[in-house]
Motif scaffolding. Structure first.
Motif, PDB file in Angstrom:
ATOM      1  N   LEU A 108      83.689  52.885  26.991  1.00  0.00           N
ATOM      2  CA  LEU A 108      82.841  52.849  28.184  1.00  0.00           C
ATOM      3  C   LEU A 108      82.555  51.417  28.612  1.00  0.00           C
ATOM      4  N   ALA A 152      87.802  56.287  28.676  1.00  0.00           N
ATOM      5  CA  ALA A 152      86.410  56.344  28.242  1.00  0.00           C
ATOM      6  C   ALA A 152      85.888  57.780  28.281  1.00  0.00           C
ATOM      7  N   VAL A 153      86.226  58.502  29.335  1.00  0.00           N
ATOM      8  CA  VAL A 153      85.793  59.905  29.431  1.00  0.00           C
ATOM      9  C   VAL A 153      86.355  60.718  28.273  1.00  0.00           C
ATOM     10  N   ASP A 200      83.013  60.812  19.356  1.00  0.00           N
ATOM     11  CA  ASP A 200      82.953  59.602  18.529  1.00  0.00           C
ATOM     12  C   ASP A 200      82.107  58.582  19.273  1.00  0.00           C
ATOM     13  N   ALA A 201      80.875  58.426  18.876  1.00  0.00           N
ATOM     14  CA  ALA A 201      79.930  57.588  19.612  1.00  0.00           C
ATOM     15  C   ALA A 201      80.396  56.133  19.689  1.00  0.00           C
ATOM     16  N   GLY A 255      83.566  55.896  21.863  1.00  0.00           N
ATOM     17  CA  GLY A 255      83.194  56.193  23.241  1.00  0.00           C
ATOM     18  C   GLY A 255      82.431  55.048  23.876  1.00  0.00           C
ATOM     19  N   SER A 256      81.518  54.455  23.121  1.00  0.00           N
ATOM     20  CA  SER A 256      80.734  53.337  23.639  1.00  0.00           C
ATOM     21  C   SER A 256      81.615  52.124  23.932  1.00  0.00           C
ATOM     22  N   ARG A 270      87.337  59.580  25.294  1.00  0.00           N
ATOM     23  CA  ARG A 270      86.707  59.155  24.042  1.00  0.00           C
ATOM     24  C   ARG A 270      85.310  59.749  23.909  1.00  0.00           C
ATOM     25  N   LEU A 271      84.558  59.756  24.979  1.00  0.00           N
ATOM     26  CA  LEU A 271      83.211  60.305  24.934  1.00  0.00           C
ATOM     27  C   LEU A 271      83.245  61.811  24.656  1.00  0.00           C
ATOM     28  N   SER A 272      84.247  62.492  25.208  1.00  0.00           N
ATOM     29  CA  SER A 272      84.349  63.938  25.011  1.00  0.00           C
ATOM     30  C   SER A 272      84.719  64.287  23.573  1.00  0.00           C
ATOM     31  N   GLU A 273      85.312  63.322  22.859  1.00  0.00           N
ATOM     32  CA  GLU A 273      85.692  63.565  21.468  1.00  0.00           C
ATOM     33  C   GLU A 273      84.493  63.505  20.523  1.00  0.00           C
TER      34      GLU A 273
END
Length: 273
Positions: free
Chosen positions: A239, A223-224, A231-232, A235-236, A226-229
């Motif tokens: 998460l 999740a971390v 892509d909302a 990432g959501s 994906r969020l750093s990439e």
């Protein structure tokens, strides 16, 4: 207790022993290069392990002494000029790396000898990468006229940073394990005779820990990333899965067992419940 299964073709072999699933890639005549058929078989093997509740960690390795995976099977490249063949190859690669990234348990790449191209992509899809001192790593896409896939390029940049990724992709040069370690491409470098034992010890340690906790940790790390990439949507979604995985640990039998084992000063016996 040991369970042993083999894919229809013997080039992808699966062994499950004491909660450790080992996938061996075997194409020794071509230094374990991946054909399109092997990519399909490897994806199926990873899917089977992801669905096996007894598996708590996966180890990827190449057969023999000369290579982890030396890349995609270049002998198939001429046939890929045909649109249908090229699409089949692209689909097989996409399915393989999607399945690898979806594995809910930790993946360890046991790297020896050549780790090139598609081999690097597999290694980058692992959570931990251990190499021996004789390993040679490279992404020779620019030397072959290949466009390295975006997902694997992103993984490379996240692992070593944009400057080192640029170096590897622009030049296509081969690097030794020591340099790979210095740039963060591998996590540990050991002598060839020690590699098997070290990977086995790490895999056994992970397998002995609480499975729900380890899965939650992997989901949170994913999740971390994906969020750093940026892509909302991705990432959501990641998460949400991580939050659920962490919450599941709070009501687990393993949490009670871990606390009781600590108080009783004995090893915990985790069941994944």
């Amino acid at each position: 207790m040991t369970a042993m299964t083999t894919s229809p073709a013997p080039r992808i072999r699966i062994e499950v022993r004491d909660a450790v699933g080992t996938v061996e890639i075997s194409n020794p005549a071509r230094h374990n290069a991946l054909s399109v058929a092997m990519m399909t078989e490897l994806a199926a093997a990873l899917r089977a392990l992801s669905e096996d509740s007894d598996v708590r960690v996966v180890v990827l390795r190449g057969a023999g002494e000369r290579a982890f995976v030396s890349g995609a099977d270049i002998s198939e490249f001429p046939s890929r000029q045909d649109d249908a063949a090229r699409q089949a190859a692209d689909d097989a690669a996409t399915t393989l790396f999607t399945q690898l990234s979806a594995l809910p348990v930790p993946v360890i790449a046991r790297i020896h000898g050549y780790c090139l191209g598609a081999g690097m992509a597999l290694a980058l899809g692992a959570d931990l990468r251990y190499a021996d001192t004789r390993s040679v790593l490279a992404i020779p896409a620019a030397r072959l006229g290949v466009g390295y896939p975006l997902e694997q390029t992103a993984a490379l940049v996240q692992t070593v940073g944009p400057a080192a990724a640029s170096d590897l992709l622009f030049t296509g040069r081969r690097i030794a394990a020591v340099e790979a370690y210095a740039m963060g491409l591998v996590d540990r470098v050991v002598e060839p005779a020690e590699l098997g034992k070290i990977v086995d010890d790490v895999a056994e340690t992970i397998a002995a820990n609480a499975p729900l906790s380890v899965r939650a940790a992997k989901a949170s790390i994913r999740a971390v990333r994906r969020l750093s990439e940026g892509d909302a949507a991705a990432g959501s979604a990641a998460l949400g899965l991580a939050t659920e995985a962490v919450a599941r640990c709070r009501t687990s039998h393993d949490l009670r067992e871990g606390a009781l084992a600590f108080l009783e000063k004995r090893p915990a016996h985790f069941t994944g419940r």
